[in-house]
Enzyme design. Structure first.
Site, PDB file in Angstrom:
ATOM      1  N   GLU A 229       8.714   9.021  -4.189  1.00 31.60           N
ATOM      2  CA  GLU A 229       9.215   9.789  -2.958  1.00 31.60           C
ATOM      3  C   GLU A 229       9.349   8.848  -1.957  1.00 31.60           C
ATOM      4  O   GLU A 229       8.281   8.381  -1.405  1.00 31.60           O
ATOM      5  CB  GLU A 229       8.721  11.248  -2.978  1.00 31.60           C
ATOM      6  CG  GLU A 229       8.957  11.560  -1.917  1.00 31.60           C
ATOM      7  CD  GLU A 229       8.686  13.532  -1.794  1.00 31.60           C
ATOM      8  OE1 GLU A 229       7.522  13.331  -2.431  1.00 31.60           O
ATOM      9  OE2 GLU A 229       9.247  13.953  -1.609  1.00 31.60           O
TER      10      GLU A 229
ATOM     11  N   CYS B  27       9.987  16.894  -2.644  1.00 32.44           N
ATOM     12  CA  CYS B  27      10.706  18.053  -2.020  1.00 32.44           C
ATOM     13  C   CYS B  27      11.270  16.865  -1.334  1.00 32.44           C
ATOM     14  O   CYS B  27      12.854  17.499  -0.961  1.00 32.44           O
ATOM     15  CB  CYS B  27       9.738  18.345  -0.392  1.00 32.44           C
ATOM     16  SG  CYS B  27       8.296  18.515  -1.194  1.00 32.44           S
TER      17      CYS B  27
ATOM     18  N   ASN C 282      11.922  20.737  -8.481  1.00 28.86           N
ATOM     19  CA  ASN C 282      10.913  20.471  -7.812  1.00 28.86           C
ATOM     20  C   ASN C 282       9.736  21.669  -7.386  1.00 28.86           C
ATOM     21  O   ASN C 282      10.270  21.877  -6.417  1.00 28.86           O
ATOM     22  CB  ASN C 282      10.808  19.385  -7.313  1.00 28.86           C
ATOM     23  CG  ASN C 282      10.023  18.893  -6.733  1.00 28.86           C
ATOM     24  OD1 ASN C 282       8.633  18.708  -6.933  1.00 28.86           O
ATOM     25  ND2 ASN C 282       8.938  19.199  -4.966  1.00 28.86           N
ATOM     26  N   GLU C 283       8.656  21.824  -8.302  1.00 27.81           N
ATOM     27  CA  GLU C 283       7.153  22.591  -7.658  1.00 27.81           C
ATOM     28  C   GLU C 283       8.722  24.249  -7.138  1.00 27.81           C
ATOM     29  O   GLU C 283       8.524  24.798  -5.955  1.00 27.81           O
ATOM     30  CB  GLU C 283       6.984  22.348  -6.135  1.00 27.81           C
ATOM     31  CG  GLU C 283       6.173  21.133  -6.705  1.00 27.81           C
ATOM     32  CD  GLU C 283       5.575  21.466  -5.528  1.00 27.81           C
ATOM     33  OE1 GLU C 283       5.708  21.462  -4.843  1.00 27.81           O
ATOM     34  OE2 GLU C 283       3.982  20.764  -5.618  1.00 27.81           O
TER      35      GLU C 283
HETATM   36  O1  AHR Z   1       3.687  14.540  -2.899  1.00 29.47           O
HETATM   37  C1  AHR Z   1       3.801  14.942  -1.585  1.00 29.47           C
HETATM   38  C2  AHR Z   1       4.565  16.577  -1.766  1.00 29.47           C
HETATM   39  O2  AHR Z   1       4.022  17.518  -2.002  1.00 29.47           O
HETATM   40  C3  AHR Z   1       5.828  16.754  -2.594  1.00 29.47           C
HETATM   41  O3  AHR Z   1       6.573  16.350  -1.701  1.00 29.47           O
HETATM   42  C4  AHR Z   1       6.054  17.728  -3.260  1.00 29.47           C
HETATM   43  O4  AHR Z   1       5.926  17.673  -4.241  1.00 29.47           O
HETATM   44  C5  AHR Z   1       4.143  18.467  -3.897  1.00 29.47           C
HETATM   45  O5  AHR Z   1       4.589  19.656  -2.504  1.00 29.47           O
END
Ligand code: AHR
Length: 615
Positions: free
Chosen positions: A23, A221, A338-339
């Site tokens: 990321e 994120c 994602n989440e």
């Molecule tokens: O790894 C950091 C963050 O943690 C990521 O962006 C997210 O998916 C999680 O909340």
């Protein structure tokens, strides 16, 4: 003694168990793995030319401004305008870029420069480009570009460095009167596998040495964005870099999207890893699109799959071929969101996930049944996330950012998971509690390692796992800890990196049951305390002397002078021993605690404490 039972083999270990999560957080991509050396190359950041500075030497005079009236193209809203008002043959008007906390220059390396420029008709001079020390005293290589026309045009050249400096700068110098506009000024060192628009060799090599079997990208994120306008849109990240507008990254900086969808797929191929693409399902952190608008986002995902896997007769397969990769990339995994399967308490909105998930799932499976899809389960609120829908799901993504002790306690978490599925992808995990992890340490790495043994032993159900996050530029530690730490010129792996590398490089193919004798696992836990001295509230000083601990087995025991929850200082004793314990704490400070190993069978231990003063 360790006995391995080869007669009764257990599960086949998932060949794709160990992968990475990438990321652009902590400047992992821009200013990190993506090798671009110029910061704010397109002048899109801020309302001033951030990370660029003007310098005037001799009697030369001039100014710089951001100009929105002469854009290079529709993807670039601003250009840098340099006006030279007084020329000095012995001096210059120059602009310098400081890079991402300094530009790394290595003697003997060749640097590839490209930029777009146009000039007013009165500008007939040349532009001198150079790599210099931060104070301008040393010049590590320079060349000149002339014949700048009045229309936007791309110019390219190379510079071979004759010195090494981790904090150098890049300079464009003008020495005749007139105006010159610049945009997309880009400088690359030699890259990993010599890819154009490629990756930093040292950082990519660190990743390669982990032998990841898959790469989850581009987040995190980062996929979602703080608002939908800043979500990752793969179509804006392919093709020529000047056609990529970039976007605001919710981790606090603007991303060029230079490391875009194609570069991610290329990196996976270079690593021999499966791509796992996480897609936005119309949900950002602070807003979302309505269900009515979802179709175009679903279409985007179908197009992304076609770009990765379609042949050159398909529209997006043809685009991939035009971008230099005729063969398909064999994308196999798509994570739907994602989440995003969170409850009200997390994001103050009703759970938006289910209905979106199933529409993406159906569309993907209908057109590409061979693609594995991954669903979200609750990421932050629970230790036992579960799939709460009747919708079909193949794999669910669990996330754990916890303490060392949590990971140790959960080494057997997956032993009793329902083998009917869904299968598990532990997409993000790491020891993150401050006291435990520092900026990455052995304590954290050991906790993760214990947990990993449980995932591996159960990898018939836990098919994939990735530590998170992967990278941190030491100058922007937004998230701590991370596996790989770097700055412009140096890189190291934390102990967690080496745990990941060790497991991945030594993965087996079949689990064989083992028995360990003559050694007991040490697992201090509140419910394993077998003796306490001086516990409770007391208002006078207490002293114990001649504390004799007789351990009649050869087990090892643990000794602490605090409650397990706060233990910082366990010591390990074995056999029969005694100690002198002299506690003079007052008030509610607890005294000594003796805890045993996690194996309590055949265990006898007596405590004999003699209090010499106090209540
Ligand atoms: O790894 C950091 C963050 O943690 C990521 O962006 C997210 O998916 C999680 O909340």
């Amino acid at each position: 003694e360790l006995k391995i039972d080869a007669e009764h083999p257990g599960i086949n270990i998932s060949p794709n168990l160990y992968g990475i999560f990438f990321e652009d957080i902590n400047h992992a991509a821009d200013g990190g793995l993506y090798a671009e050396l110029i910061r704010n190359r397109s002048f899109e950041e801020a309302t001033i030319p951030k990370y660029w500075s003007l310098s005037l030497t001799g009697t030369a005079e001039g100014t710089i401004t951001l100009d929105s009236d002469n854009p290079l193209n529709s993807a670039q809203s601003k250009a840098l305008r340099v006006d030279v008002t007084t020329a000095d043959p012995a001096g210059s008007v120059s602009i310098a870029n400081e890079g991402y906390w300094g530009i790394r220059v290595t003697a003997g390396s060749q640097y590839y420069l490209s930029f777009f420029a146009k000039a007013s008709s009165e500008f007939t001079g040349k532009i001198t480009v150079s790599l210099q020390s931060a104070d301008g005293q040393a010049v590590y290589g320079q060349t000149a570009v002339s014949g700048i026309g009045t229309d936007w045009q791309k110019y390219t050249t190379t510079i071979v460095a004759n010195g090494t400096d981790s904090n150098a700068r890049f300079v464009l110098a003008l020495n005749t009167v007139g105006s010159v506009w610049f945009d997309v000024v880009s400088l690359f060192p030699p890259t990993f596998n010599n890819r154009p628009n490629g990756l930093r060799q040292d950082l990519a090599t660190m990743v390669k040495e982990m032998k990841p079997r898959f790469v989850r990208f581009p987040g995190g994120c980062f996929v979602e964005g703080d608002v939908m306008a800043n979500a990752f849109r793969w179509k804006n990240t392919i093709g020529k870099i000047e056609a990529r507008p970039g976007h605001q990254n919710l981790w606090g900086y603007r991303t060029t999207d230079g490391m875009g969808y194609h570069e991610f797929l290329q990196f996976c191929e270079d690593l021999g890893a499966e791509p796992l693409y996480v897609v936005n399902i119309g949900i950002a952190h602070k807003d979302n699109i309505s269900l009515d608008e979802l179709d175009s986002w679903i279409q985007d995902v179908l197009d992304a799959i076609e770009y990765a896997n379609g042949d050159a007769t398909t529209p997006y397969g043809a685009k991939r071929a035009a971008n230099g990769h005729a063969a398909p990339f064999h994308l196999k995994y798509i994570e739907i969101g994602n989440e995003n399967n969170q409850y009200d308490s997390q994001d103050n909105r009703s759970n938006l996930y289910g209905e979106r998930y199933i529409r993406f799932y159906k569309a993907i499976k209908e057109k590409y049944p061979e693609i594995y899809t991954i669903g979200n389960v609750e990421a932050w609120g629970t230790d036992t996330p579960s799939w709460q829908y009747s919708y079909p799901v193949e794999i669910v993504d669990e996330h754990y950012y916890r303490s060392t002790q949590w990971f140790i306690n959960n080494a057997h978490k997956y032993d009793n998971y329902d083998r009917k599925g869904p299968r598990i992808y532990v997409g993000e995990y790491a020891v993150t509690t401050n006291l435990d992890c520092g900026k990455g340490n052995l304590n954290a790495a050991l906790g993760e390692a214990v947990f990993m043994t449980g995932m591996e032993r159960n990898s018939d159900i836990v098919r994939m796992a990735s530590y998170a996050p992967l990278f941190v530029n030491a100058n922007d530690r937004t998230w701590n800890p991370d596996a790989i730490v770097f700055n412009s010129s140096r890189v190291y792996g934390t102990p967690s990196y080496y745990v990941q590398k060790m497991f991945s490089n030594n993965i087996g193919n079949i689990f064989l049951p083992t028995t360990l004798t003559g050694f007991n696992r040490i697992a201090p836990a509140a419910n394993k305390i077998i003796g306490k001295i001086g516990i409770g509230t007391y208002n006078t000083a207490v002293k114990y002397d001649s504390v004799v601990v007789t351990n009649q087995s050869d087990d090892r025991i643990l000794l602490s002078d605090d409650f397990p929850a706060n233990v910082t200082n366990w010591s390990v004793k074995s056999g029969t021993w005694s100690l002198s314990y002299n506690e003079t704490d007052t008030a509610s400070t607890p005294g000594m605690i003796v805890a045993g190993s996690s194996d309590w069978s055949n265990y006898t231990l007596t405590l004999n404490a003699q209090k010499i003063s106090g209540k």
